[in-house]
Write a protein that holds these residues in place. Sequence first.
Motif: not given
Length: 318
Positions: A209-223
């Motif tokens: 889902p788009l929201a899940v993909e977007g959330a994962l992108e946020l996570m990977e840029s805020h380690i």
Amino acid sequence: MRRIAFLLVDGYALLSTAAALEPLRAANQFSPDLAYDITLLSNTGTRALSSVGATFETRYFRDAVPLFDLVFVVAGGDPARVSDPALMAWLRQADRNGVALGGISGGAVILARAGLLRDRRFTVHWHHYGDFDALPGTWLLERRLFVIDRDRYTCAGGSAPLDMMHAIIARDFGNRFAERISDWFIQTEIRGAEAPQRVSIAARYGALPLAVEGALELMESHIADPLDQEQIASLSGLSVRQLQRQFRAALGRSVMEEYRRLRLETGRELIGSTRLPLSEIAQMTGFSTPSHFSDAFRRLYGHEPSRLRQPDTQTPRS
């Protein structure tokens, strides 16, 4: 409103600079209020000369007090030869003032020469990898599209600033607003921070889902500076309950379980590829204490993180 300065070192690439500036300009256009206050600085005077001869009108960095929220050093050509003591002192003063610092294309080389990349993950244009072989010290150079490590923002130049700015705007205003900016520039594929060394999120996880993909992108840029689940949900345009439901359906894990796994995966990579003490790696992956990191690592992988190290690599750096 965030105050962002771009310090253009003569010989900078015009494409990299435009790719960084244009998303911020568009954000100002689409936002009801001024989202970003942008200042252009030069290391030579009131004009900054690009690699193709085009110029920007700028302020001389010596005349600007380093009190911005974020300063990007944009450099091409041969940044390893930049040795202006006043410039290095100005950047170090910005750091002491609490200013976040970034490097675009070869900008990370200048930050490193100023002593401002110690114990920070970062990236640089591949043309400048060799510059770090010649610099003394231990460098956490990652061959990635962009890297955000706490108060350091670095990217490889070219079109990579488009992707880094998407991550910054998504953090500041949410995924939907950031996607509107990307659509404006016909940026049909938004590459994550891991590109090109790792395949895309869609290739790693499959259809999401788009929201899940977007959330994962946020996570990977805020380690190193983890967001909480309320922030992730809000920036993804969903409630916490809605996002949790989509994560469990798509991945079989909760939002924060997946986030912790990503942070621990980064920690495992750092343990295997650097000599950094575990205490520093814990900090770089957003854990409050080394014991918290070790406990979480052991629960996920079934053994202590120190087990990944050979005996001669467990001694902390001097």
